[in-house]
Design a protein around this motif. Structure first.
Motif, mmCIF file in Angstrom:
data_model
loop_
_atom_site.group_PDB
_atom_site.id
_atom_site.type_symbol
_atom_site.label_atom_id
_atom_site.label_comp_id
_atom_site.label_asym_id
_atom_site.label_seq_id
_atom_site.Cartn_x
_atom_site.Cartn_y
_atom_site.Cartn_z
ATOM 1 N N LEU A 37 0.817 -1.220 0.000
ATOM 2 C CA LEU A 37 0.000 0.000 0.000
ATOM 3 C C LEU A 37 0.854 1.275 0.000
ATOM 4 O O LEU A 37 0.317 2.375 -0.138
ATOM 5 N N ALA A 38 2.161 1.128 0.143
ATOM 6 C CA ALA A 38 3.057 2.292 0.264
ATOM 7 C C ALA A 38 3.461 2.848 -1.099
ATOM 8 O O ALA A 38 4.640 3.124 -1.342
ATOM 9 N N ASP A 39 2.514 2.993 -1.971
ATOM 10 C CA ASP A 39 2.790 3.482 -3.314
ATOM 11 C C ASP A 39 1.535 4.186 -3.827
ATOM 12 O O ASP A 39 0.435 3.636 -3.714
ATOM 13 N N ARG A 95 -3.968 13.497 13.872
ATOM 14 C CA ARG A 95 -4.699 14.619 13.293
ATOM 15 C C ARG A 95 -4.727 14.502 11.767
ATOM 16 O O ARG A 95 -5.739 14.774 11.135
ATOM 17 N N LEU A 96 -3.595 14.054 11.225
ATOM 18 C CA LEU A 96 -3.462 13.966 9.765
ATOM 19 C C LEU A 96 -4.210 12.755 9.204
ATOM 20 O O LEU A 96 -4.974 12.868 8.236
ATOM 21 N N PHE A 97 -3.977 11.585 9.791
ATOM 22 C CA PHE A 97 -4.561 10.337 9.302
ATOM 23 C C PHE A 97 -5.212 9.601 10.479
ATOM 24 O O PHE A 97 -4.628 8.665 11.036
ATOM 25 N N PRO A 98 -6.441 10.005 10.858
ATOM 26 C CA PRO A 98 -7.060 9.436 12.069
ATOM 27 C C PRO A 98 -7.115 7.903 12.058
ATOM 28 O O PRO A 98 -7.531 7.301 11.068
ATOM 29 N N GLY A 99 -6.674 7.328 13.144
ATOM 30 C CA GLY A 99 -6.773 5.878 13.315
ATOM 31 C C GLY A 99 -5.682 5.071 12.651
ATOM 32 O O GLY A 99 -5.551 3.867 12.914
ATOM 33 N N LEU A 100 -4.894 5.708 11.801
ATOM 34 C CA LEU A 100 -3.909 4.939 11.023
ATOM 35 C C LEU A 100 -2.845 4.276 11.909
ATOM 36 O O LEU A 100 -2.656 3.054 11.858
ATOM 37 N N LEU A 101 -2.168 5.083 12.711
ATOM 38 C CA LEU A 101 -1.087 4.539 13.537
ATOM 39 C C LEU A 101 -1.641 3.501 14.522
ATOM 40 O O LEU A 101 -1.034 2.443 14.732
ATOM 41 N N THR A 102 -2.793 3.788 15.087
ATOM 42 C CA THR A 102 -3.410 2.850 16.035
ATOM 43 C C THR A 102 -3.681 1.501 15.379
ATOM 44 O O THR A 102 -3.384 0.448 15.959
ATOM 45 N N SER A 103 -4.239 1.518 14.168
ATOM 46 C CA SER A 103 -4.568 0.239 13.523
ATOM 47 C C SER A 103 -3.308 -0.499 13.080
ATOM 48 O O SER A 103 -3.235 -1.719 13.176
ATOM 49 N N VAL A 135 4.688 7.331 4.891
ATOM 50 C CA VAL A 135 4.430 6.789 6.233
ATOM 51 C C VAL A 135 4.263 5.265 6.159
ATOM 52 O O VAL A 135 4.854 4.521 6.958
ATOM 53 N N LEU A 136 3.500 4.807 5.169
ATOM 54 C CA LEU A 136 3.301 3.361 5.018
ATOM 55 C C LEU A 136 4.616 2.665 4.664
ATOM 56 O O LEU A 136 4.924 1.598 5.196
ATOM 57 N N HIS A 137 5.402 3.305 3.796
ATOM 58 C CA HIS A 137 6.701 2.720 3.451
ATOM 59 C C HIS A 137 7.591 2.621 4.697
ATOM 60 O O HIS A 137 8.250 1.600 4.926
ATOM 61 N N ALA A 138 7.582 3.686 5.501
ATOM 62 C CA ALA A 138 8.412 3.684 6.715
ATOM 63 C C ALA A 138 8.000 2.549 7.656
ATOM 64 O O ALA A 138 8.837 1.935 8.316
ATOM 65 N N LEU A 139 6.711 2.264 7.703
ATOM 66 C CA LEU A 139 6.218 1.238 8.625
ATOM 67 C C LEU A 139 6.245 -0.168 8.000
ATOM 68 O O LEU A 139 5.997 -1.152 8.696
ATOM 69 N N PRO A 198 -7.837 -5.827 12.101
ATOM 70 C CA PRO A 198 -9.049 -5.000 12.185
ATOM 71 C C PRO A 198 -8.772 -3.492 12.036
ATOM 72 O O PRO A 198 -7.879 -2.963 12.693
ATOM 73 N N GLY A 199 -9.530 -2.865 11.166
ATOM 74 C CA GLY A 199 -9.440 -1.419 11.007
ATOM 75 C C GLY A 199 -8.323 -0.929 10.113
ATOM 76 O O GLY A 199 -8.289 0.247 9.755
ATOM 77 N N LEU A 200 -7.380 -1.812 9.765
ATOM 78 C CA LEU A 200 -6.193 -1.358 9.025
ATOM 79 C C LEU A 200 -6.552 -0.804 7.640
ATOM 80 O O LEU A 200 -6.219 0.341 7.323
ATOM 81 N N LEU A 201 -7.234 -1.610 6.847
ATOM 82 C CA LEU A 201 -7.547 -1.178 5.478
ATOM 83 C C LEU A 201 -8.439 0.068 5.502
ATOM 84 O O LEU A 201 -8.229 1.010 4.722
ATOM 85 N N THR A 202 -9.403 0.082 6.415
ATOM 86 C CA THR A 202 -10.302 1.239 6.533
ATOM 87 C C THR A 202 -9.523 2.521 6.830
ATOM 88 O O THR A 202 -9.770 3.563 6.217
ATOM 89 N N SER A 203 -8.585 2.444 7.762
ATOM 90 C CA SER A 203 -7.853 3.664 8.132
ATOM 91 C C SER A 203 -6.893 4.081 7.020
ATOM 92 O O SER A 203 -6.714 5.274 6.769
ATOM 93 N N VAL A 204 -6.281 3.115 6.341
ATOM 94 C CA VAL A 204 -5.375 3.459 5.238
ATOM 95 C C VAL A 204 -6.168 4.127 4.109
ATOM 96 O O VAL A 204 -5.767 5.168 3.585
ATOM 97 N N LEU A 205 -7.314 3.552 3.757
ATOM 98 C CA LEU A 205 -8.105 4.123 2.659
ATOM 99 C C LEU A 205 -8.719 5.462 3.067
ATOM 100 O O LEU A 205 -8.831 6.371 2.250
ATOM 101 N N GLY A 206 -9.070 5.597 4.346
ATOM 102 C CA GLY A 206 -9.549 6.881 4.862
ATOM 103 C C GLY A 206 -8.456 7.938 4.754
ATOM 104 O O GLY A 206 -8.698 9.073 4.334
ATOM 105 N N ALA A 207 -7.236 7.552 5.121
ATOM 106 C CA ALA A 207 -6.096 8.473 5.036
ATOM 107 C C ALA A 207 -5.835 8.854 3.582
ATOM 108 O O ALA A 207 -5.529 10.012 3.276
#
Lengths: 121, 121
Positions: free
Chosen positions: A23-25, B89-97, B19-23, A92-101
């Motif tokens: 997803l990092a692209d 603030r930037l990507f809600p829920g992303l880091l948490t998920s 961010v996704l690439h870093a993680l 849980p929640g990963l794809l949703t938060s990535v697509l939301g971002a």
């Protein structure tokens, strides 16, 4: 018409780092977001991506091999869909938060930042 | 003791793909998860990572340049912390998920899959 599934990892073989890498692209994020919005399978050629056909094929392959999408051949077309439910069960929640971002970032960038996926341009 | 901040992207410069690439790396996921658990800044050398010092420095740099962590020099130490609130603030829920998914995967892999971060081994 015969349908041939393409190789993919089983649920237990899906790794978080590989999913994040897939997803990092920007192009692959766009493919995933478009599949999420349509919520049904799409032919690869239905995506108007700003890359060559071989690069596009590579991006779909990275997503499939990471476990983000499922693909099968139908005649000469290659159909794709997100593995939404399986990924939700696994992470849980990963794809949703990535697509939301992704949507947040696209909105912030404005409508002229890149052509819409699926446009005929 | 003087503190020197290391270069980092402003909030508006942080990109989702970066961010996704870093993680998208087991060692970097581990660094982020450890920082999230401690919820305060940590010296890089406090992480017992299964990589050489220069590789470790590289991983922290990738996280910092993507906007995931903030670093500053304090004397000879390099201190790191997560940019949790800004990312939220930037990507809600992303880091948490992502961190939740990381914990799920580690739990599924079992306690002997890799040494615990911070162990003296």
């Amino acid at each position: 018409m015969t349908e041939t599934p393409l190789p993919e990892p089983a649920l237990t073989e899906i790794r978080l780092a590989a999913v994040l890498h897939a997803l990092a692209d920007p192009v692959r994020l766009r493919i995933a977001a478009e599949l999420a919005e349509r919520s049904h399978e799409m032919a690869c050629q239905a995506f108007a991506l700003p890359v060559t056909k071989s690069t596009s094929t590579h991006h779909f392959k990275v997503l499939r091999e990471a476990g983000v999408i499922r693909q099968h051949r139908r005649g000469t077309a290659r159909m794709s869909c997100l593995r939404t439910e399986e990924l939700e069960r696994l992470f849980p929640g990963l794809l949703t938060s990535v697509l939301g971002a992704y949507r947040t970032e696209r909105t912030a960038a404005g409508p002229v930042a890149e052509p819409a996926v699926g446009s005929m341009a």
